[in-house]
Design a protein around this motif. Structure first.
Motif, mmCIF file in Angstrom:
data_model
loop_
_atom_site.group_PDB
_atom_site.id
_atom_site.type_symbol
_atom_site.label_atom_id
_atom_site.label_comp_id
_atom_site.label_asym_id
_atom_site.label_seq_id
_atom_site.Cartn_x
_atom_site.Cartn_y
_atom_site.Cartn_z
ATOM 1 N N CYS A 191 0.740 -1.103 -0.161
ATOM 2 C CA CYS A 191 -0.051 0.047 -0.011
ATOM 3 C C CYS A 191 1.004 1.365 -0.154
ATOM 4 N N GLY A 192 0.803 2.053 -1.210
ATOM 5 C CA GLY A 192 1.384 3.405 -1.032
ATOM 6 C C GLY A 192 0.720 4.332 -0.285
ATOM 7 N N ILE A 193 1.388 5.092 0.652
ATOM 8 C CA ILE A 193 0.953 5.990 1.425
ATOM 9 C C ILE A 193 1.504 7.260 1.364
ATOM 10 N N ASP A 194 0.642 8.309 1.826
ATOM 11 C CA ASP A 194 1.361 9.960 1.668
ATOM 12 C C ASP A 194 2.404 9.958 2.809
ATOM 13 N N PRO A 195 3.526 10.628 2.306
ATOM 14 C CA PRO A 195 4.754 10.858 3.230
ATOM 15 C C PRO A 195 4.416 11.635 4.649
ATOM 16 N N TYR A 196 3.450 12.322 4.639
ATOM 17 C CA TYR A 196 3.104 12.847 5.778
ATOM 18 C C TYR A 196 2.518 12.113 7.102
ATOM 19 N N TYR A 197 2.403 10.790 6.561
ATOM 20 C CA TYR A 197 1.955 9.897 7.636
ATOM 21 C C TYR A 197 2.977 9.016 8.172
ATOM 22 N N VAL A 198 4.274 9.096 7.737
ATOM 23 C CA VAL A 198 5.519 8.659 8.059
ATOM 24 C C VAL A 198 5.323 7.182 7.881
ATOM 25 N N HIS A 199 4.399 6.597 8.362
ATOM 26 C CA HIS A 199 4.264 4.849 8.409
ATOM 27 C C HIS A 199 2.748 4.548 8.462
ATOM 28 N N ILE A 200 2.531 3.297 7.850
ATOM 29 C CA ILE A 200 1.192 2.958 7.815
ATOM 30 C C ILE A 200 0.567 2.682 9.170
ATOM 31 N N ASP A 201 1.358 2.740 10.079
ATOM 32 C CA ASP A 201 0.555 2.312 11.467
ATOM 33 C C ASP A 201 0.024 3.424 12.198
ATOM 34 N N LEU A 202 0.134 4.516 11.413
ATOM 35 C CA LEU A 202 -0.583 5.912 11.818
ATOM 36 C C LEU A 202 -2.161 5.669 11.495
ATOM 37 N N THR A 218 -8.132 8.503 4.441
ATOM 38 C CA THR A 218 -6.853 8.415 3.689
ATOM 39 C C THR A 218 -6.222 7.344 3.121
ATOM 40 N N ILE A 219 -6.540 6.052 3.815
ATOM 41 C CA ILE A 219 -6.209 4.766 3.280
ATOM 42 C C ILE A 219 -6.534 4.646 1.931
ATOM 43 N N ASP A 220 -6.001 3.730 1.015
ATOM 44 C CA ASP A 220 -6.485 3.252 -0.289
ATOM 45 C C ASP A 220 -7.875 2.626 0.021
ATOM 46 N N PRO A 221 -9.026 3.003 -0.717
ATOM 47 C CA PRO A 221 -10.211 2.183 -0.422
ATOM 48 C C PRO A 221 -10.011 0.764 -0.766
ATOM 49 N N GLY A 222 -9.095 0.320 -1.638
ATOM 50 C CA GLY A 222 -8.948 -0.979 -1.963
ATOM 51 C C GLY A 222 -8.316 -1.845 -0.876
ATOM 52 N N VAL A 223 -7.558 -1.230 0.244
ATOM 53 C CA VAL A 223 -7.154 -1.860 1.188
ATOM 54 C C VAL A 223 -8.340 -1.971 2.326
ATOM 55 N N VAL A 224 -9.407 -1.321 2.298
ATOM 56 C CA VAL A 224 -10.442 -1.388 3.023
ATOM 57 C C VAL A 224 -11.353 -2.469 2.581
ATOM 58 N N ASP A 225 -11.693 -2.713 1.416
ATOM 59 C CA ASP A 225 -12.303 -3.681 0.901
ATOM 60 C C ASP A 225 -11.505 -4.850 1.059
ATOM 61 N N TRP A 226 -10.252 -5.256 1.030
ATOM 62 C CA TRP A 226 -9.464 -6.135 1.382
ATOM 63 C C TRP A 226 -9.691 -6.547 2.560
ATOM 64 N N LEU A 227 -9.671 -5.644 3.562
ATOM 65 C CA LEU A 227 -9.887 -6.191 5.056
ATOM 66 C C LEU A 227 -11.188 -6.317 5.348
ATOM 67 N N GLN A 228 -12.186 -5.761 4.699
ATOM 68 C CA GLN A 228 -13.619 -6.271 4.933
ATOM 69 C C GLN A 228 -13.995 -7.426 4.336
ATOM 70 N N GLY A 229 -13.427 -7.881 3.187
ATOM 71 C CA GLY A 229 -13.253 -9.236 2.583
ATOM 72 C C GLY A 229 -12.869 -10.401 3.330
ATOM 73 N N LYS A 230 -11.929 -10.069 4.537
ATOM 74 C CA LYS A 230 -11.418 -11.088 5.162
ATOM 75 C C LYS A 230 -12.255 -10.970 6.522
ATOM 76 N N GLY A 231 -13.545 -10.345 6.844
ATOM 77 C CA GLY A 231 -14.408 -10.358 7.594
ATOM 78 C C GLY A 231 -13.983 -9.616 8.721
ATOM 79 N N ILE A 232 -12.997 -8.592 8.693
ATOM 80 C CA ILE A 232 -12.367 -7.630 9.274
ATOM 81 C C ILE A 232 -13.313 -6.536 9.751
ATOM 82 N N GLU A 233 -13.771 -6.168 10.929
ATOM 83 C CA GLU A 233 -14.892 -5.075 11.378
ATOM 84 C C GLU A 233 -13.478 -3.823 11.295
ATOM 85 N N VAL A 234 -14.103 -2.706 10.691
ATOM 86 C CA VAL A 234 -13.273 -1.697 10.774
ATOM 87 C C VAL A 234 -13.817 -0.471 11.668
ATOM 88 N N VAL A 235 -13.143 -0.139 12.543
ATOM 89 C CA VAL A 235 -13.301 1.078 13.451
ATOM 90 C C VAL A 235 -12.900 2.302 12.943
#
Length: 304
Positions: A191-202, A218-235
């Motif tokens: 996942c490519g992220i914007d440099p002002y975030y420094v790291h994805i764990d922000l 800010t996260i790539d919508p495709g990553v959200v779809d990927w997480l939810q496709g694994k049954g992961i609830e997003v807060v």
């Protein structure tokens, strides 16, 4: 003893460690590696630390050390054994132990820091793992890469962030890790992220099994779809909160989470979901550019 990609089983896989390692970011945390607080000072390392210095906030080393001690007490009260890097006065950002290494089920990966004043942290990390008797899996050599961009979503599945040529983790380093872990049979999502975030764990952090804190703005919508496709609830955590490190939290396992006292939004959401919250005050540290997740490197979690 060390393992690397040349020390594989006949089937091509690397042995899983018996004593150390983590196959998730939410299994019960048994041992954690932290950096020292006594040599910490603010430098222009991120958009947050630059803002702190630009707006005239004053760094107080005594307060930072007290807050660090409060965080250590929180880990210990949660039953976690705390280990420390040996302090090096030449390394003012050694407190952020997440970045100089990555822990895996096979041992530690030693990263390749981007900023010249942090590169020595990698050498001290090697010494720490040798002292603790933890095998080193391998060393990032293709471009820069820092541990805050390595999120184990669930067993054998990792989300790896990168921020481009000028970022802290370059695509070349992310791709090297991708090749290694795909050879181990893992699913790897870049996942490519914007440099002002420094790291994805922000902006993406696992909280518990099938539960993640994510900044949807800010996260790539495709990553959200990927997480939810694994049954992961997003807060969903608001952008403003993530920029103040409110999403940079640590899952302790057993439906317990360590987060900064200032993370009011996520704290209330997690309490509503029935999670127990440990919330030390860390603002004197965080204003220099890193939160509780940035400060910890899990060394041992119960397998899930």
């Amino acid at each position: 003893m060390t393992f690397n990609l040349r020390n594989r089983r006949e089937d091509g896989s690397t042995p899983v460690l018996d004593t150390w390692g983590a196959n998730s970011d939410y299994g019960l945390l048994r041992d954690v590696l932290l950096g020292p607080a006594e040599n910490y000072q603010w430098l222009e390392t991120s958009s947050l630390s630059k803002k702190s210095l630009r707006t005239g906030l004053r760094f107080d080393a005594d307060v930072a050390c007290r807050q660090h001690a409060e965080m250590v007490d929180a880990y210990r009260s949660a039953g976690v054994t705390v280990h420390f890097h040996a302090a090096d006065p030449e390394l003012p950002y050694q407190i952020f132990a997440r970045d100089s290494s990555v822990m895996t089920p096979y041992g530690a990966v030693i990263t390749n820091m981007a900023q010249w004043w942090r590169r020595g942290e990698n050498f001290r990390a090697i010494e720490t793992y040798q002292r603790l008797g933890i095998p080193i899996y391998d060393y990032v050599t293709a471009g820069t890469f820092e541990g805050g961009d390595f999120d184990i979503i669930e067993p054998d599945c990792v989300l790896i962030g990168w921020e481009g040529v000028e970022g802290r983790s370059q695509e070349q380093g992310a791709l090297q890790l991708k090749r290694w872990f795909e050879k181990e049979g893992w699913e790897v999502r870049l996942c490519g992220i914007d440099p002002y975030y420094v790291h994805i764990d922000l902006m993406v952090v696992m909280l518990a099994p099938k539960l993640a804190a994510v900044c949807l703005e800010t996260i790539d919508p495709g990553v959200v779809d990927w997480l939810q496709g694994k049954g992961i609830e997003v807060v969903a955590v608001p952008f403003k909160d993530t920029m103040m490190l409110g999403c940079n939290v640590v899952a302790l396992g057993g439906d317990r989470v360590l987060l900064p006292n200032s993370s009011h939004f996520l704290k209330e959401r997690l309490k509503a979901l029935g999670l127990q919250v440990y919330d030390p005050e860390i603002d004197m540290i965080a204003n220099g550019g890193g939160g509780v997740h940035c400060m910890c490197q899990p060394l041992r979690r119960d397998p899930v």
